[in-house]
Design a protein around this motif. Structure first.
Motif, short mmCIF file in Angstrom:
data_model
loop_
_atom_site.label_atom_id
_atom_site.label_comp_id
_atom_site.label_asym_id
_atom_site.label_seq_id
_atom_site.Cartn_x
_atom_site.Cartn_y
_atom_site.Cartn_z
N LEU A 106 0.83 -1.21 0.00
CA LEU A 106 0.00 0.00 0.00
C LEU A 106 0.86 1.26 0.00
CD1 LEU A 106 -2.76 -1.03 2.59
CD2 LEU A 106 -2.95 -0.97 0.09
N ILE A 107 1.94 1.24 0.77
CA ILE A 107 2.84 2.40 0.83
C ILE A 107 3.53 2.61 -0.52
CG2 ILE A 107 5.00 3.23 1.85
CD1 ILE A 107 4.08 1.90 4.48
N ILE A 108 4.01 1.53 -1.12
CA ILE A 108 4.66 1.64 -2.44
C ILE A 108 3.69 2.22 -3.46
CG2 ILE A 108 5.61 0.29 -4.35
CD1 ILE A 108 6.76 -1.62 -2.21
N LEU A 109 2.44 1.77 -3.42
CA LEU A 109 1.41 2.25 -4.34
C LEU A 109 1.20 3.76 -4.17
CD1 LEU A 109 -0.75 1.19 -6.42
CD2 LEU A 109 -2.34 1.14 -4.49
N ALA A 110 1.13 4.22 -2.93
CA ALA A 110 0.85 5.63 -2.67
C ALA A 110 2.02 6.55 -3.00
CB ALA A 110 0.46 5.82 -1.21
N ALA A 111 3.23 5.98 -3.01
CA ALA A 111 4.43 6.81 -3.25
C ALA A 111 4.71 7.04 -4.73
CB ALA A 111 5.64 6.15 -2.60
N ALA A 112 3.87 6.45 -5.60
CA ALA A 112 4.08 6.60 -7.05
C ALA A 112 2.87 7.30 -7.68
CB ALA A 112 4.28 5.22 -7.68
N PRO A 113 2.94 8.62 -7.90
CA PRO A 113 1.81 9.34 -8.50
C PRO A 113 1.56 8.91 -9.94
CG PRO A 113 3.40 10.85 -7.51
CD PRO A 113 4.04 9.50 -7.56
N CYS A 114 0.32 9.02 -10.36
CA CYS A 114 -0.09 8.57 -11.68
C CYS A 114 0.56 9.38 -12.81
CB CYS A 114 -1.61 8.66 -11.82
SG CYS A 114 -2.24 7.91 -13.33
N THR A 115 0.67 8.72 -13.96
CA THR A 115 1.19 9.42 -15.14
C THR A 115 0.14 9.42 -16.24
OG1 THR A 115 2.28 7.36 -15.80
CG2 THR A 115 3.61 8.95 -14.61
N ALA A 116 0.19 8.45 -17.13
CA ALA A 116 -0.60 8.49 -18.36
C ALA A 116 -2.10 8.55 -18.15
CB ALA A 116 -0.24 7.29 -19.24
N MET A 117 -2.64 7.72 -17.25
CA MET A 117 -4.08 7.64 -17.10
C MET A 117 -4.71 8.96 -16.68
SD MET A 117 -5.14 4.58 -17.89
CE MET A 117 -6.65 4.18 -17.01
N VAL B 12 13.86 11.16 -8.00
CA VAL B 12 14.71 11.39 -6.81
C VAL B 12 13.99 11.13 -5.50
CG1 VAL B 12 16.18 13.05 -8.00
CG2 VAL B 12 14.14 13.86 -6.83
N ALA B 13 12.65 11.18 -5.48
CA ALA B 13 11.92 11.11 -4.21
C ALA B 13 11.30 9.75 -3.92
CB ALA B 13 10.83 12.17 -4.18
N PHE B 14 11.01 8.95 -4.94
CA PHE B 14 10.31 7.68 -4.72
C PHE B 14 11.08 6.76 -3.78
CE2 PHE B 14 9.59 3.21 -6.06
CZ PHE B 14 8.24 3.11 -5.76
N ALA B 15 12.33 6.50 -4.08
CA ALA B 15 13.12 5.56 -3.27
C ALA B 15 13.29 6.03 -1.82
CB ALA B 15 14.48 5.32 -3.93
N PRO B 16 13.69 7.29 -1.57
CA PRO B 16 13.86 7.71 -0.17
C PRO B 16 12.56 7.66 0.65
CG PRO B 16 14.96 9.23 -1.66
CD PRO B 16 14.15 8.32 -2.52
N ILE B 17 11.43 8.04 0.04
CA ILE B 17 10.16 8.03 0.78
C ILE B 17 9.76 6.61 1.13
CG2 ILE B 17 7.68 8.44 0.55
CD1 ILE B 17 8.32 10.99 -0.96
N VAL B 18 9.83 5.70 0.15
CA VAL B 18 9.47 4.30 0.41
C VAL B 18 10.42 3.68 1.43
CG1 VAL B 18 9.32 1.99 -0.61
CG2 VAL B 18 8.37 3.96 -1.83
N ALA B 19 11.72 3.93 1.30
CA ALA B 19 12.70 3.39 2.24
C ALA B 19 12.43 3.89 3.66
CB ALA B 19 14.12 3.76 1.80
N PHE B 20 12.11 5.17 3.79
CA PHE B 20 11.83 5.75 5.11
C PHE B 20 10.58 5.13 5.74
CE2 PHE B 20 9.38 8.97 7.50
CZ PHE B 20 10.25 9.14 8.58
N LEU B 21 9.50 5.02 4.96
CA LEU B 21 8.25 4.51 5.51
C LEU B 21 8.27 3.01 5.77
CD1 LEU B 21 5.68 6.62 3.45
CD2 LEU B 21 6.20 6.83 5.88
N LEU B 22 9.10 2.28 5.02
CA LEU B 22 9.20 0.84 5.24
C LEU B 22 10.31 0.48 6.22
CD1 LEU B 22 8.69 -0.66 1.65
CD2 LEU B 22 6.99 -0.22 3.42
N GLY B 23 11.08 1.48 6.64
CA GLY B 23 12.16 1.22 7.58
C GLY B 23 13.31 0.47 6.96
N LEU B 24 13.52 0.66 5.66
CA LEU B 24 14.62 -0.02 4.97
C LEU B 24 15.80 0.93 4.79
CD1 LEU B 24 12.55 -1.74 2.14
CD2 LEU B 24 13.27 -2.75 4.30
N SER B 25 16.99 0.37 4.76
CA SER B 25 18.16 1.21 4.53
C SER B 25 18.24 1.66 3.09
CB SER B 25 19.45 0.45 4.90
OG SER B 25 19.53 -0.75 4.14
#
Length: 356
Positions: free
Chosen positions: A118-129, A157-170
């Motif tokens: 769910l977090i990964i889904l929310a961290a990626a804003p829509c494009t084409a649709m 630049v923002a997708f990876a850091p946001i997901v990593a922060f919210l999932l607690g991953l390095s």
């Protein structure tokens, strides 16, 4: 609005039923279609998305893109909702519903995976649709294009850091090939094709030729939307029938998230005095997701059979019907929106003649 568009929700419901039925009855056919992909980007779906968005991109006059700066309020609101609200609110909703309220009805070993998806889904804003949703609300096409391009740039630049922060991953494994290919396929190439078509039409027959072309291809765009829906539900037909409760429970936080973010963006634009033709696309961009990237990232991080992958797929399944409901709300509330004092003042300022 044509009669076909007026009953679009009916066609959508029928396509969902047909897609699930065909996916269950002919799983082999849909497995073959689903396997036709490059870097997790399904090529048949990509073709359908092309048919959906190219007619909308043909309407865009690049010479007028400079006017988008006048809609700085809408740009600010959309960026705020997409990047400062959406991923964090989904993390909260995921913990509340999946991690607590619905925990007794879900497989215990998949709970954390569902929340991650769910977090990964929310961290990626829509494009084409988004071009489809914007067009259905009579949205400002130049604003939509510029906002999508801006989101794609930030996502790098923002997708990876946001997901990593919210999932607690390095660190997380970003599927760069999926991200780059999706942007090229869904944004860069369609924009180029649409502008070539537009220039040739205007050169050969002027605005009348352009109007005739749009009249012919516009229904094709909606038919492609419905065909996409059949494919998406067909791909997951067996999954839906096998795990209806899990999918229904995962859909709850996604639905709340969509309506919350769309409503927040819409209200903030109204308070700021932005035009309705910008507020509509802003709300829709703020609520929808870049599902190709989300699914690919979930699979890369947690595996194809993981709860995270399933959660992102649920987002894919409800994307079209839910966004169409947001379109309907935006269109139905236009008079209420434009009655806001801030919107009236901004409209009056635009109409005032300039002296000097």
């Amino acid at each position: 609005m044509s009669r076909f568009e007026r009953y679009l929700t009916v066609w959508v419901a029928l396509c969902i039923v047909v897609g699930i039925g065909l996916g269950h009855a002919l799983p082999g056919v849909f497995q073959v279609i689903g396997a036709a992909e490059i870097a997790k980007v399904n090529l048949p779906v990509a073709v359908l998305i092309w048919l959906m968005i190219v007619p909308m991109l043909v309407k865009i006059d690049f010479a007028a893109l400079g006017e988008v700066a006048a809609h700085w309020r809408g740009i600010g609101v959309t960026l705020f909702v997409n990047w400062a609200v959406k991923p964090f609110s989904m993390a909260l909703l995921g913990w509340l519903f999946i991690g607590w309220l619905f925990r007794p009805w879900l497989p215990a070993d998949q709970i954390e995976g569902y929340i991650a998806g769910l977090i990964i889904l929310a961290a990626a804003p829509c494009t084409a649709m988004v071009f489809v949703w914007s067009n259905l609300t009579r949205g400002e096409p130049h604003f939509t294009l510029s906002q999508v391009a801006l989101n794609d740039t930030i996502m790098v630049v923002a997708f990876a850091p946001i997901v990593a922060f919210l999932l607690g991953l390095s660190a997380i494994t970003v599927p760069w090939n999926t991200l780059v290919l999706s942007v090229v396929l869904y944004i860069v190439v369609p924009v180029i094709v649409a502008q070539v078509v537009r220039r040739r039409l205007l050169a050969s027959g002027g605005a009348a030729a352009l109007g005739r072309f749009l009249g012919v291809v516009q229904p094709l765009s909606l038919l492609s939307l419905l065909a996409t829906l059949v494919l998406l539900f067909g791909f997951q037909g067996e999954q839906i029938i096998a795990q209806p409760l899990v999918i229904a429970l995962l859909a709850v936080p996604i639905l709340i998230q969509v309506y919350f973010n769309a409503g927040l963006a819409y209200l903030l634009n109204r308070i700021a005095g932005e035009q309705h033709c910008v507020a509509g696309p802003s709300a829709l961009i703020g609520a929808s997701n870049f599902f190709e990237l989300a699914v690919a990232a979930a699979i890369a991080l947690f595996g194809f059979e993981s709860g995270a992958a399933l959660a992102t797929v649920v987002g894919v399944l409800i994307e079209v019907p839910v966004m169409l409901s947001v379109v309907k709300i935006v269109n139905a509330s236009k008079d209420w929106y434009e009655a806001a004092p801030a919107v009236r003042r901004a409209a009056a300022a635009i109409k005032e003649p300039r002296h000097g």
